[in-house]
Write a protein that holds these residues in place. Sequence first.
Motif, PDB file in Angstrom:
ATOM      1  N   PRO A 146     -21.063 -39.798  43.431  1.00  8.88           N
ATOM      2  CA  PRO A 146     -20.788 -40.194  42.049  1.00  8.88           C
ATOM      3  C   PRO A 146     -19.299 -40.417  41.811  1.00  8.88           C
ATOM      4  CG  PRO A 146     -22.225 -38.263  42.126  1.00  8.88           C
ATOM      5  CD  PRO A 146     -21.689 -38.460  43.506  1.00  8.88           C
ATOM      6  N   ALA A 147     -18.993 -41.358  40.945  1.00 10.89           N
ATOM      7  CA  ALA A 147     -17.599 -41.624  40.590  1.00 10.89           C
ATOM      8  C   ALA A 147     -16.971 -40.378  39.982  1.00 10.89           C
ATOM      9  CB  ALA A 147     -17.520 -42.793  39.617  1.00 10.89           C
ATOM     10  N   GLY A 148     -15.739 -40.099  40.374  1.00 11.65           N
ATOM     11  CA  GLY A 148     -15.010 -38.958  39.840  1.00 11.65           C
ATOM     12  C   GLY A 148     -15.282 -37.647  40.528  1.00 11.65           C
ATOM     13  N   SER A 149     -16.134 -37.647  41.552  1.00 10.96           N
ATOM     14  CA  SER A 149     -16.456 -36.407  42.263  1.00 10.96           C
ATOM     15  C   SER A 149     -15.540 -36.232  43.463  1.00 10.96           C
ATOM     16  CB  SER A 149     -17.918 -36.415  42.725  1.00 10.96           C
ATOM     17  OG  SER A 149     -18.122 -37.428  43.707  1.00 10.96           O
ATOM     18  N   VAL A 150     -15.518 -34.999  43.970  1.00  6.64           N
ATOM     19  CA  VAL A 150     -14.822 -34.690  45.220  1.00  6.64           C
ATOM     20  C   VAL A 150     -15.891 -34.186  46.186  1.00  6.64           C
ATOM     21  CG1 VAL A 150     -13.012 -33.358  46.340  1.00  6.64           C
ATOM     22  CG2 VAL A 150     -12.731 -34.072  43.959  1.00  6.64           C
TER      23      VAL A 150
ATOM     24  N   ARG B 193     -26.972 -37.513  61.521  1.00  3.07           N
ATOM     25  CA  ARG B 193     -27.978 -37.442  60.465  1.00  3.07           C
ATOM     26  C   ARG B 193     -27.487 -36.585  59.303  1.00  3.07           C
ATOM     27  NH1 ARG B 193     -31.644 -34.330  62.126  1.00  3.07           N
ATOM     28  NH2 ARG B 193     -30.784 -33.830  64.181  1.00  3.07           N
ATOM     29  N   VAL B 194     -27.906 -36.953  58.104  1.00  5.33           N
ATOM     30  CA  VAL B 194     -27.575 -36.170  56.918  1.00  5.33           C
ATOM     31  C   VAL B 194     -28.595 -35.045  56.780  1.00  5.33           C
ATOM     32  CG1 VAL B 194     -27.359 -36.185  54.407  1.00  5.33           C
ATOM     33  CG2 VAL B 194     -26.474 -38.111  55.735  1.00  5.33           C
ATOM     34  N   LEU B 195     -28.119 -33.811  56.847  1.00  9.37           N
ATOM     35  CA  LEU B 195     -29.002 -32.653  56.703  1.00  9.37           C
ATOM     36  C   LEU B 195     -29.082 -32.171  55.262  1.00  9.37           C
ATOM     37  CD1 LEU B 195     -27.933 -30.478  59.785  1.00  9.37           C
ATOM     38  CD2 LEU B 195     -29.636 -32.313  59.677  1.00  9.37           C
ATOM     39  N   LEU B 196     -28.005 -32.361  54.524  1.00 10.95           N
ATOM     40  CA  LEU B 196     -27.945 -31.870  53.151  1.00 10.95           C
ATOM     41  C   LEU B 196     -26.948 -32.724  52.392  1.00 10.95           C
ATOM     42  CD1 LEU B 196     -28.598 -29.539  51.055  1.00 10.95           C
ATOM     43  CD2 LEU B 196     -26.532 -28.404  51.935  1.00 10.95           C
ATOM     44  N   ALA B 197     -27.309 -33.133  51.183  1.00 11.02           N
ATOM     45  CA  ALA B 197     -26.403 -33.876  50.300  1.00 11.02           C
ATOM     46  C   ALA B 197     -26.711 -33.452  48.876  1.00 11.02           C
ATOM     47  CB  ALA B 197     -26.590 -35.388  50.461  1.00 11.02           C
ATOM     48  N   ALA B 198     -25.774 -32.715  48.254  1.00  6.67           N
ATOM     49  CA  ALA B 198     -26.038 -32.150  46.929  1.00  6.67           C
ATOM     50  C   ALA B 198     -24.756 -31.647  46.315  1.00  6.67           C
ATOM     51  CB  ALA B 198     -27.043 -31.003  47.035  1.00  6.67           C
ATOM     52  N   GLU B 199     -24.812 -31.349  45.013  1.00  7.81           N
ATOM     53  CA  GLU B 199     -23.711 -30.624  44.388  1.00  7.81           C
ATOM     54  C   GLU B 199     -23.654 -29.226  44.994  1.00  7.81           C
ATOM     55  OE1 GLU B 199     -23.820 -30.526  40.183  1.00  7.81           O
ATOM     56  OE2 GLU B 199     -23.762 -32.720  39.946  1.00  7.81           O
ATOM     57  N   VAL B 200     -22.453 -28.713  45.135  1.00  6.78           N
ATOM     58  CA  VAL B 200     -22.282 -27.408  45.784  1.00  6.78           C
ATOM     59  C   VAL B 200     -23.080 -26.330  45.066  1.00  6.78           C
ATOM     60  CG1 VAL B 200     -20.627 -25.565  46.279  1.00  6.78           C
ATOM     61  CG2 VAL B 200     -20.033 -27.946  46.782  1.00  6.78           C
TER      62      VAL B 200
ATOM     63  N   CYS C  74     -13.980 -29.015  46.573  1.00  7.28           N
ATOM     64  CA  CYS C  74     -15.041 -30.032  46.462  1.00  7.28           C
ATOM     65  C   CYS C  74     -16.173 -29.558  45.561  1.00  7.28           C
ATOM     66  CB  CYS C  74     -15.586 -30.368  47.846  1.00  7.28           C
ATOM     67  SG  CYS C  74     -14.320 -31.020  48.944  1.00  7.28           S
ATOM     68  N   ASP C  75     -16.739 -30.499  44.804  1.00  6.74           N
ATOM     69  CA  ASP C  75     -17.881 -30.162  43.958  1.00  6.74           C
ATOM     70  C   ASP C  75     -19.199 -30.665  44.528  1.00  6.74           C
ATOM     71  OD1 ASP C  75     -17.731 -32.942  43.322  1.00  6.74           O
ATOM     72  OD2 ASP C  75     -16.438 -32.492  41.613  1.00  6.74           O
TER      73      ASP C  75
ATOM     74  N   GLY D  10      -9.308 -39.651  37.609  1.00  9.06           N
ATOM     75  CA  GLY D  10     -10.736 -39.739  37.921  1.00  9.06           C
ATOM     76  C   GLY D  10     -11.023 -40.339  39.276  1.00  9.06           C
ATOM     77  N   THR D  11     -10.069 -40.230  40.193  1.00  8.19           N
ATOM     78  CA  THR D  11     -10.254 -40.770  41.540  1.00  8.19           C
ATOM     79  C   THR D  11     -11.401 -40.055  42.246  1.00  8.19           C
ATOM     80  OG1 THR D  11      -7.877 -41.182  41.657  1.00  8.19           O
ATOM     81  CG2 THR D  11      -9.091 -41.251  43.732  1.00  8.19           C
ATOM     82  N   THR D  12     -12.233 -40.825  42.921  1.00  6.66           N
ATOM     83  CA  THR D  12     -13.308 -40.257  43.729  1.00  6.66           C
ATOM     84  C   THR D  12     -12.773 -39.971  45.123  1.00  6.66           C
ATOM     85  OG1 THR D  12     -14.886 -41.628  42.508  1.00  6.66           O
ATOM     86  CG2 THR D  12     -15.664 -40.620  44.552  1.00  6.66           C
ATOM     87  N   VAL D  13     -13.049 -38.781  45.628  1.00  4.07           N
ATOM     88  CA  VAL D  13     -12.530 -38.375  46.938  1.00  4.07           C
ATOM     89  C   VAL D  13     -13.693 -38.002  47.848  1.00  4.07           C
ATOM     90  CG1 VAL D  13     -11.060 -36.745  48.191  1.00  4.07           C
ATOM     91  CG2 VAL D  13     -10.390 -37.522  45.903  1.00  4.07           C
ATOM     92  N   VAL D  14     -13.664 -38.522  49.074  1.00  2.07           N
ATOM     93  CA  VAL D  14     -14.562 -38.072  50.135  1.00  2.07           C
ATOM     94  C   VAL D  14     -13.674 -37.529  51.242  1.00  2.07           C
ATOM     95  CG1 VAL D  14     -16.382 -38.659  51.769  1.00  2.07           C
ATOM     96  CG2 VAL D  14     -16.293 -39.802  49.543  1.00  2.07           C
TER      97      VAL D  14
END
Length: 283
Positions: free
Chosen positions: A28-32, A205-212, A195-196, A178-182
Amino acid sequence: MSDALTVGGLVHTFDGRRALDECSFTVPAGSVTALVGRNGAGKTTLLRAAAGLLTPDRGRVTVFGAPPGAASLPRIGYVGQQAPLYRTLTVAQTLRLGARLNPRWDTPYAQRLADAAQLPPAAKVGTLAPGQRMRLALVLALGKRPGLLLLDEPLAHLDPVARTEAAGALMAEVAEHGTTVVLSSHVVADIEGVCDRVVVLAEGRVLLAAEVDDALAGHYVAVGGPGDLAPLDGAEIVETRPDGGGFTALVRIAEPVPAGRLSWHRPTLEEMLLGYLRGVSAR
């Protein structure tokens, strides 16, 4: 909230080995977002695809709704592991080059960051210590005022004080613009409190992708003795480890199962992430 980065079914192969294997997630935009995985998990390949530096064999990447390319380049800041810079240029010349190449360049801001990092203006890039070169690369990425900042192990070469300062600069950028950071890392300490969101990558492979917070709320650690594993039949066990004649298990479950001598507690972020990474290695 709109998505700054969308990855859908990404596949890429090097020398017959899948570096990315059907990767899908959104940022999402604005997330870290922390991209976490062991060395060789596919983090660098994924970030290069997001930056438009690599064309995957299959799948889709969009940055603010469009494929990464010339049109989106001014909105993307990318820092690779080796912080590639022109070694014969001075720090001051490097900053001037950044101003010439980037239409959104913020000269006063970039200079403040360089001063805060104590980068000597007259020093040639090739004479800088690895940590200083990484700080300069971060200044270049932030100075272009990107909407999406992609960072591949950016803190690896920094000492503890510099790591704290660099993390503070990133958080200030997020808060102010509001910069998005990966941010990719295999060190949990680099991302905790920063990170949030988290994406766990293993063997491409992606094992987990979620808000902390959501991820932590969806897992428990179960501790039991010999014979106590039976009540966990049917539950999604991420990892099981021997522990003093019994076991400790990371379980993906909404509520603990009241059974026998099992004891339960919520995992820390480190317990959860290490559980995923160790669990893959044990298979």
